[in-house]
Design a protein around this motif. Sequence first.
Motif, mmCIF file in Angstrom:
data_model
loop_
_atom_site.group_PDB
_atom_site.id
_atom_site.type_symbol
_atom_site.label_atom_id
_atom_site.label_comp_id
_atom_site.label_asym_id
_atom_site.label_seq_id
_atom_site.Cartn_x
_atom_site.Cartn_y
_atom_site.Cartn_z
ATOM 1 N N ALA A 1 49.589 87.571 45.628
ATOM 2 C CA ALA A 1 50.159 87.710 46.963
ATOM 3 C C ALA A 1 51.165 88.859 47.015
ATOM 4 O O ALA A 1 51.232 89.580 48.021
ATOM 5 C CB ALA A 1 50.829 86.406 47.384
ATOM 6 N N LEU A 2 51.934 89.040 45.935
ATOM 7 C CA LEU A 2 52.878 90.158 45.901
ATOM 8 C C LEU A 2 52.136 91.482 46.027
ATOM 9 O O LEU A 2 52.485 92.329 46.855
ATOM 10 C CB LEU A 2 53.690 90.106 44.604
ATOM 11 C CG LEU A 2 54.780 91.159 44.393
ATOM 12 C CD1 LEU A 2 55.825 90.645 43.409
ATOM 13 C CD2 LEU A 2 54.248 92.505 43.898
ATOM 14 N N VAL A 3 51.099 91.650 45.219
ATOM 15 C CA VAL A 3 50.359 92.915 45.240
ATOM 16 C C VAL A 3 49.626 93.086 46.566
ATOM 17 O O VAL A 3 49.609 94.185 47.152
ATOM 18 C CB VAL A 3 49.386 92.985 44.056
ATOM 19 C CG1 VAL A 3 48.494 94.216 44.158
ATOM 20 C CG2 VAL A 3 50.171 93.007 42.739
ATOM 21 N N ASP A 4 49.036 92.023 47.070
ATOM 22 C CA ASP A 4 48.360 92.095 48.368
ATOM 23 C C ASP A 4 49.310 92.563 49.455
ATOM 24 O O ASP A 4 48.956 93.400 50.299
ATOM 25 C CB ASP A 4 47.795 90.721 48.763
ATOM 26 C CG ASP A 4 46.566 90.323 47.974
ATOM 27 O OD1 ASP A 4 45.965 91.205 47.312
ATOM 28 O OD2 ASP A 4 46.200 89.137 48.008
ATOM 29 N N ARG A 5 50.540 92.023 49.422
ATOM 30 C CA ARG A 5 51.503 92.372 50.464
ATOM 31 C C ARG A 5 51.949 93.819 50.338
ATOM 32 O O ARG A 5 52.109 94.525 51.345
ATOM 33 C CB ARG A 5 52.707 91.440 50.382
ATOM 34 C CG ARG A 5 53.587 91.499 51.626
ATOM 35 C CD ARG A 5 52.816 91.095 52.870
ATOM 36 N NE ARG A 5 52.727 89.660 53.033
ATOM 37 C CZ ARG A 5 51.919 89.067 53.887
ATOM 38 N NH1 ARG A 5 51.107 89.788 54.642
ATOM 39 N NH2 ARG A 5 51.889 87.753 54.003
ATOM 40 N N VAL A 6 52.157 94.296 49.111
ATOM 41 C CA VAL A 6 52.529 95.701 48.918
ATOM 42 C C VAL A 6 51.457 96.614 49.505
ATOM 43 O O VAL A 6 51.757 97.569 50.244
ATOM 44 C CB VAL A 6 52.736 96.002 47.417
ATOM 45 C CG1 VAL A 6 52.809 97.518 47.178
ATOM 46 C CG2 VAL A 6 54.007 95.328 46.910
ATOM 47 N N LEU A 7 50.205 96.336 49.197
ATOM 48 C CA LEU A 7 49.109 97.165 49.695
ATOM 49 C C LEU A 7 48.992 97.069 51.211
ATOM 50 O O LEU A 7 48.765 98.079 51.898
ATOM 51 C CB LEU A 7 47.800 96.730 49.037
ATOM 52 C CG LEU A 7 47.717 96.929 47.521
ATOM 53 C CD1 LEU A 7 46.461 96.270 46.960
ATOM 54 C CD2 LEU A 7 47.733 98.416 47.176
ATOM 55 N N ALA B 1 57.717 90.359 38.920
ATOM 56 C CA ALA B 1 57.177 91.552 39.569
ATOM 57 C C ALA B 1 56.359 92.388 38.588
ATOM 58 O O ALA B 1 55.271 92.874 38.919
ATOM 59 C CB ALA B 1 58.315 92.386 40.156
ATOM 60 N N LEU B 2 56.892 92.542 37.371
ATOM 61 C CA LEU B 2 56.185 93.359 36.384
ATOM 62 C C LEU B 2 54.861 92.707 35.976
ATOM 63 O O LEU B 2 53.847 93.392 35.783
ATOM 64 C CB LEU B 2 57.069 93.572 35.154
ATOM 65 C CG LEU B 2 56.539 94.585 34.139
ATOM 66 C CD1 LEU B 2 56.483 95.980 34.750
ATOM 67 C CD2 LEU B 2 57.409 94.596 32.890
ATOM 68 N N GLU B 3 54.848 91.387 35.860
ATOM 69 C CA GLU B 3 53.610 90.694 35.511
ATOM 70 C C GLU B 3 52.566 90.864 36.615
ATOM 71 O O GLU B 3 51.362 91.003 36.329
ATOM 72 C CB GLU B 3 53.895 89.212 35.268
ATOM 73 C CG GLU B 3 52.672 88.361 34.977
ATOM 74 C CD GLU B 3 51.933 88.773 33.710
ATOM 75 O OE1 GLU B 3 50.776 88.323 33.536
ATOM 76 O OE2 GLU B 3 52.498 89.521 32.883
ATOM 77 N N ALA B 4 53.006 90.873 37.856
ATOM 78 C CA ALA B 4 52.076 91.111 38.966
ATOM 79 C C ALA B 4 51.455 92.502 38.853
ATOM 80 O O ALA B 4 50.241 92.684 39.058
ATOM 81 C CB ALA B 4 52.802 90.957 40.300
ATOM 82 N N ILE B 5 52.282 93.478 38.512
ATOM 83 C CA ILE B 5 51.782 94.847 38.338
ATOM 84 C C ILE B 5 50.809 94.906 37.171
ATOM 85 O O ILE B 5 49.765 95.564 37.240
ATOM 86 C CB ILE B 5 52.963 95.818 38.113
ATOM 87 C CG1 ILE B 5 53.930 95.799 39.305
ATOM 88 C CG2 ILE B 5 52.447 97.227 37.845
ATOM 89 C CD1 ILE B 5 53.287 96.103 40.638
ATOM 90 N N ARG B 6 51.133 94.219 36.078
ATOM 91 C CA ARG B 6 50.253 94.240 34.913
ATOM 92 C C ARG B 6 48.889 93.635 35.245
ATOM 93 O O ARG B 6 47.851 94.186 34.878
ATOM 94 C CB ARG B 6 50.894 93.464 33.760
ATOM 95 C CG ARG B 6 50.138 93.589 32.434
ATOM 96 C CD ARG B 6 50.612 92.570 31.420
ATOM 97 N NE ARG B 6 50.268 91.204 31.801
ATOM 98 C CZ ARG B 6 49.056 90.675 31.651
ATOM 99 N NH1 ARG B 6 48.057 91.386 31.130
ATOM 100 N NH2 ARG B 6 48.823 89.427 32.024
ATOM 101 N N ARG B 7 48.892 92.513 35.935
ATOM 102 C CA ARG B 7 47.632 91.826 36.233
ATOM 103 C C ARG B 7 46.740 92.607 37.189
ATOM 104 O O ARG B 7 45.512 92.540 37.099
ATOM 105 C CB ARG B 7 47.922 90.447 36.835
ATOM 106 C CG ARG B 7 48.562 89.464 35.884
ATOM 107 C CD ARG B 7 48.627 88.082 36.518
ATOM 108 N NE ARG B 7 49.349 87.136 35.680
ATOM 109 C CZ ARG B 7 49.397 85.823 35.913
ATOM 110 N NH1 ARG B 7 48.751 85.326 36.969
ATOM 111 N NH2 ARG B 7 50.079 85.025 35.113
ATOM 112 N N PHE B 8 47.358 93.331 38.103
ATOM 113 C CA PHE B 8 46.576 93.990 39.149
ATOM 114 C C PHE B 8 46.781 95.504 39.139
ATOM 115 O O PHE B 8 46.683 96.157 40.173
ATOM 116 C CB PHE B 8 46.952 93.407 40.518
ATOM 117 C CG PHE B 8 46.627 91.945 40.647
ATOM 118 C CD1 PHE B 8 45.340 91.538 40.961
ATOM 119 C CD2 PHE B 8 47.601 90.990 40.417
ATOM 120 C CE1 PHE B 8 45.029 90.195 41.068
ATOM 121 C CE2 PHE B 8 47.303 89.640 40.514
ATOM 122 C CZ PHE B 8 46.011 89.235 40.849
#
Length: 284
Positions: free
Chosen positions: A227-233, A119-126
Amino acid sequence: SLGLVAAKRAGLRTISYIPMAHSVRLSGTPVALRLREMINGYLYRLPDKFITISESARRMLIARGAAGSVAIVPNGITVKPIVGSDRNAFREKHGIKPGEYAVGVIGRVEFRQKGQDFALEAIRRFRHRLEGYKLVFVGQGPDAQKLRSLIADGGLSQIAQLSPWREDPASIYAGLDMLLISSRFEGVPLVMLEAMSYKLPIVASDVDGMAEVLPQCWLFPFGDHQALVDRVLQVRSSDNLRILQHNQRLIAEEFASAKFSERMTRAILEQESDSAVLHGRTLE
């Protein structure tokens, strides 16, 4: 396992309550995997009956070689009402400003299962797409210090933080706008049920109990950072009222602690014999 083996040697019928039955390759360490799988295969054949928490867990038990029947008893929870002042108290304590969107990741800090590092890596990348977001990890566990280091080393202290678990979870949910479950594997997580009861939107990996209970539009494939970040948004910008109301009713009707007790008792007493041993505990 020792109690189960002893009960079988004593000639007693046995019931094993087991919420998850994932392959050792997924849930365990790589040491002696083949030996562990062989031992587990033997143990799964011992109980006369299994009680588990979801259809996906039932399928896992059958795939692992479960010889007995399998009953499903969904998890049950008891939730305390949220106090109005809790929201501001939580957000002020964690430096969440008015208008910022707080996403919570609640649970044992253990990367192998819970995937906080993913999860944290997804936040870092995007991070550039998450202006105005705050990610609050809540929990303790073997990887807590690693998580703190990842936050600091990645320069993410302004958007992510780790907070210890509290014994009053209602005060945590009060301050959040969304729950994120980034797990590699799960059963039917209690944090998901609690968030449903409090009418919080949930973004979760498309596995196990989450895939059974949550709508597809709230799920993402584990391992896919974008996909994680896309779904959050997407979930934040959607009208979730109908889903949130449905979730709250579902918890009250199907996942209440009283319902769990009733179903568990029925599943145990449906045994044909008066002599039964619940895995690790004798019933009288």
